[in-house]
Design a protein around this motif. Structure first.
Motif, PDB file in Angstrom:
ATOM      1  N   ALA A  16       0.825  -1.215   0.000  1.00 25.32           N
ATOM      2  CA  ALA A  16       0.000   0.000   0.000  1.00 25.32           C
ATOM      3  C   ALA A  16       0.856   1.261   0.000  1.00 25.32           C
ATOM      4  O   ALA A  16       1.919   1.314   0.620  1.00 25.32           O
ATOM      5  N   LYS A  17       0.388   2.272  -0.682  1.00 25.21           N
ATOM      6  CA  LYS A  17       1.092   3.553  -0.739  1.00 25.21           C
ATOM      7  C   LYS A  17       0.806   4.354   0.530  1.00 25.21           C
ATOM      8  O   LYS A  17      -0.219   5.027   0.633  1.00 25.21           O
ATOM      9  N   THR A  18       1.691   4.269   1.462  1.00 23.31           N
ATOM     10  CA  THR A  18       1.581   5.033   2.707  1.00 23.31           C
ATOM     11  C   THR A  18       2.936   5.109   3.366  1.00 23.31           C
ATOM     12  O   THR A  18       3.780   4.236   3.160  1.00 23.31           O
ATOM     13  N   LYS A  19       3.158   6.156   4.134  1.00 24.76           N
ATOM     14  CA  LYS A  19       4.420   6.256   4.879  1.00 24.76           C
ATOM     15  C   LYS A  19       4.193   5.990   6.364  1.00 24.76           C
ATOM     16  O   LYS A  19       5.129   6.033   7.154  1.00 24.76           O
ATOM     17  N   TRP A  20       2.945   5.711   6.719  1.00 20.59           N
ATOM     18  CA  TRP A  20       2.616   5.463   8.122  1.00 20.59           C
ATOM     19  C   TRP A  20       2.150   4.022   8.299  1.00 20.59           C
ATOM     20  O   TRP A  20       1.048   3.661   7.861  1.00 20.59           O
ATOM     21  N   PRO A  21       2.924   3.169   8.921  1.00 24.49           N
ATOM     22  CA  PRO A  21       2.508   1.783   9.164  1.00 24.49           C
ATOM     23  C   PRO A  21       1.165   1.677   9.871  1.00 24.49           C
ATOM     24  O   PRO A  21       0.332   0.817   9.524  1.00 24.49           O
ATOM     25  N   ALA A  22       0.934   2.541  10.847  1.00 21.71           N
ATOM     26  CA  ALA A  22      -0.313   2.483  11.615  1.00 21.71           C
ATOM     27  C   ALA A  22      -1.528   2.812  10.757  1.00 21.71           C
ATOM     28  O   ALA A  22      -2.618   2.281  10.983  1.00 21.71           O
ATOM     29  N   GLU A  23      -1.338   3.679   9.771  1.00 26.07           N
ATOM     30  CA  GLU A  23      -2.453   4.039   8.889  1.00 26.07           C
ATOM     31  C   GLU A  23      -2.926   2.822   8.103  1.00 26.07           C
ATOM     32  O   GLU A  23      -4.123   2.552   8.012  1.00 26.07           O
ATOM     33  N   LYS A  37       3.271   6.950  17.584  1.00 31.36           N
ATOM     34  CA  LYS A  37       3.901   7.919  16.681  1.00 31.36           C
ATOM     35  C   LYS A  37       2.885   8.481  15.688  1.00 31.36           C
ATOM     36  O   LYS A  37       2.838   9.694  15.431  1.00 31.36           O
ATOM     37  N   TYR A  38       2.037   7.614  15.151  1.00 31.31           N
ATOM     38  CA  TYR A  38       1.060   8.041  14.149  1.00 31.31           C
ATOM     39  C   TYR A  38       0.019   8.982  14.740  1.00 31.31           C
ATOM     40  O   TYR A  38      -0.287  10.036  14.163  1.00 31.31           O
ATOM     41  N   PHE A  39      -0.513   8.624  15.901  1.00 27.94           N
ATOM     42  CA  PHE A  39      -1.566   9.459  16.478  1.00 27.94           C
ATOM     43  C   PHE A  39      -1.022  10.754  17.065  1.00 27.94           C
ATOM     44  O   PHE A  39      -1.733  11.763  17.101  1.00 27.94           O
ATOM     45  N   GLU A  40       0.233  10.762  17.485  1.00 26.63           N
ATOM     46  CA  GLU A  40       0.873  12.023  17.887  1.00 26.63           C
ATOM     47  C   GLU A  40       1.026  12.933  16.674  1.00 26.63           C
ATOM     48  O   GLU A  40       0.815  14.153  16.768  1.00 26.63           O
ATOM     49  N   HIS A  41       1.383  12.345  15.540  1.00 24.85           N
ATOM     50  CA  HIS A  41       1.486  13.112  14.291  1.00 24.85           C
ATOM     51  C   HIS A  41       0.144  13.733  13.925  1.00 24.85           C
ATOM     52  O   HIS A  41       0.078  14.905  13.510  1.00 24.85           O
ATOM     53  N   LEU A  42      -0.938  12.955  14.069  1.00 23.72           N
ATOM     54  CA  LEU A  42      -2.269  13.470  13.754  1.00 23.72           C
ATOM     55  C   LEU A  42      -2.662  14.618  14.683  1.00 23.72           C
ATOM     56  O   LEU A  42      -3.267  15.610  14.240  1.00 23.72           O
ATOM     57  N   ASP A  44      -3.478  18.266  13.316  1.00 27.32           N
ATOM     58  CA  ASP A  44      -4.784  18.874  13.571  1.00 27.32           C
ATOM     59  C   ASP A  44      -4.648  20.187  14.321  1.00 27.32           C
ATOM     60  O   ASP A  44      -5.414  21.135  14.076  1.00 27.32           O
ATOM     61  N   ALA A  45      -3.685  20.262  15.250  1.00 22.28           N
ATOM     62  CA  ALA A  45      -3.457  21.508  16.001  1.00 22.28           C
ATOM     63  C   ALA A  45      -2.990  22.614  15.066  1.00 22.28           C
ATOM     64  O   ALA A  45      -3.429  23.772  15.174  1.00 22.28           O
ATOM     65  N   LYS A  46      -2.081  22.278  14.150  1.00 20.57           N
ATOM     66  CA  LYS A  46      -1.588  23.261  13.176  1.00 20.57           C
ATOM     67  C   LYS A  46      -2.710  23.737  12.269  1.00 20.57           C
ATOM     68  O   LYS A  46      -2.820  24.935  11.958  1.00 20.57           O
ATOM     69  N   LEU A  47      -3.564  22.798  11.843  1.00 16.10           N
ATOM     70  CA  LEU A  47      -4.688  23.138  10.973  1.00 16.10           C
ATOM     71  C   LEU A  47      -5.673  24.044  11.700  1.00 16.10           C
ATOM     72  O   LEU A  47      -6.190  25.015  11.124  1.00 16.10           O
TER      73      LEU A  47
END
Length: 461
Positions: free
Chosen positions: A289-296, A438-443, A447-450
């Motif tokens: 799958a095309k993704t850079k996040w394993p958790a995704e 790591k993935y959910f911290e990134h989200l 989201d905070a930046k957005l």
């Protein structure tokens, strides 16, 4: 004699110890991931259609999911559910749900590790799955375990779920439903599979992307209409599921009666056989799958178990229970057909034949790819052409084989696939948890930046 020996081995492999290991791994991962399959299910379902598909990979996440579903949504959803309810009564459906609930955590972990440890092969294609996360994650000293997984994967693809059993399901149902010769059906299916699989993963994924949603919708509509027309029996059927799960099913009519342990064993075994959570098959395609996040990708993979068991198996199970046909003398596909006939009459064989043929055909495509990746791991990229030809030869010969022994062998190697994979999942639980965090911290940061950006835009106005 051979069949008796294989059946004895099969009963040992698929004994309570393996079911405990499969479900126990799911319970452990559910605890470590803090009920992720419940808390993050809405996000996972959203990602099916709205994943960004950025990062390395051969196919987008939706195609990866469809290819995985192509392999898992098969005869188990029709024949397996009927067999479970026939053996264990309506309560078996409850234990199927329970196995799927914990299996979602297992499937998440498999998808996560598949992307984390994927490699690029000599042909420039993504290669991944349990054999890679065993070797790369647990370490080189565990490579014999990875080799075992790949060997069992090839065996299942070539002698079981990928070829003979699925082809047999198609040719027998088409002959019974439409009177078409076994050999004609076998030849047509072999040619279609050859055309698709010689195009590699891209071709398989394109076919799966079109066929899987279509067959799922067709079967969903057929069963929902049945249940709507027989809605009066639904409350009683659901009640039977829960009471049967904890009290067993009393003997009635032609049904021999089933205890709680039989309901539990048949429900869990058939549920896991249907959705393949813990067997290690789905992560082979999840890796592409095309993704850079394993958790995704883990989240997207997790929805496969939800769709396969919580939705499709449930619809089949409720149809059989509401119809009351599980109390009769039939079993397997014939039982499901008789259940549909309660409402659809003479159209039931046609509806079931179309559904069964589509389910089995896509399973052949999915397992062709799984077997190819396992074969490549063992013998290298130069041997892929030989594998594809061998797969087609075995597929074409399915109509001429006596399948009893092959079914038993397929069941054995299917169960043996799970053992190396489950060892890896338990050994790499820390990695799974870390990647999830790591993935959910990134989200959260994203989201905070957005949110801050939107606030600034509003302020400027």
């Amino acid at each position: 004699m051979l069949l008796d020996i294989l059946n004895q081995i099969d009963s040992i492999v698929w004994g309570p110890w393996l079911l405990v290991l499969l479900v126990g791994t799911g319970i452990w991962l559910t605890f470590r991931l803090t009920l992720l399959q419940v808390v993050k299910l809405p996000r996972a379902l959203k990602l099916i259609f709205f994943a960004r598909n950025k990062g390395e990979g051969d196919i987008d996440s939706f195609k990866a999911l469809c290819t995985a579903l192509a392999a898992t949504v098969g005869t188990g959803n029709i024949v397996g559910v009927a067999t479970a309810i026939k053996l264990g009564g309506p309560g078996a459906l409850f234990w199927m749900w329970l196995a799927a609930f914990f299996g979602m955590a297992t499937k998440y972990a498999e998808g996560c590790l598949a992307v984390k440890y994927r490699q690029v092969d000599d042909n420039g294609n993504i290669a991944g799955g349990p054999m890679y996360y065993i070797e790369m994650g647990l370490g080189k000293k565990w490579k014999p375990l990875a080799v075992l997984f790949a060997f069992f994967g090839c065996m299942v693809a070539l002698l079981g779920s990928g070829t003979t059993t699925q082809m047999n399901a198609i040719i027998s149902s088409v002959e019974a439903g439409f009177g078409i010769s076994t050999y004609i059906t076998c030849a047509v299916i072999t040619v279609l599979v050859a055309i698709i699989t010689f195009g590699g993963l891209q071709s398989i994924a394109k076919a799966a992307e079109k066929i899987v949603p279509a067959m799922a919708v067709i079967y969903f509509v057929i069963t929902v209409i049945f249940l709507a027309l027989n809605a009066g029996g639904l409350p009683g059927a659901i009640s039977q599921v829960f009471t049967g799960a904890f009290s067993g099913t009393a003997a009635a009519g032609g049904f021999a009666g089933a205890g709680v342990m039989l309901a539990m064993r048949s429900g869990i075994a058939r549920g896991l056989f249907s959705n393949e959570s813990g067997l290690g098959s789905a992560p082979i395609v999840a890796a592409a799958a095309k993704t850079k996040w394993p958790a995704e990708q883990g989240l997207i993979s997790m929805t496969g178990t939800f769709i396969d068991t919580i939705i499709i198996c449930t619809l089949t199970g409720l149809t059989i229970i509401v119809s009351g046909q599980w109390l009769g003398d039939t079993n397997g596909a014939e039982l499901t057909q008789n259940a549909f006939a309660v409402t659809y009459g003479g159209f039931a064989p046609i509806l079931l034949t179309v559904s069964l043929a589509l389910f089995a055909f896509t399973t052949i495509l999915g397992w062709n790819y799984y077997g190819e990746r396992c074969w490549e791991y063992l013998f290298g990229t130069k041997s892929i052409l030989f594998y594809r030809v061998l797969f087609l030869v075995i597929l074409a010969s399915a109509a001429f084989l006596k399948l009893e022994s092959i079914w038993a062998l397929a069941d054995i190697v299917n169960g043996l696939m799970a053992i190396p994979n489950l060892i890896a999942l338990l050994g790499l639980t820390g990695v799974i948890v870390a990647e999830t965090k790591k993935y959910f911290e990134h989200l959260e940061i994203r989201d905070a930046k957005l949110k801050a950006y939107k606030a600034r835009r509003i302020g400027k106005r």
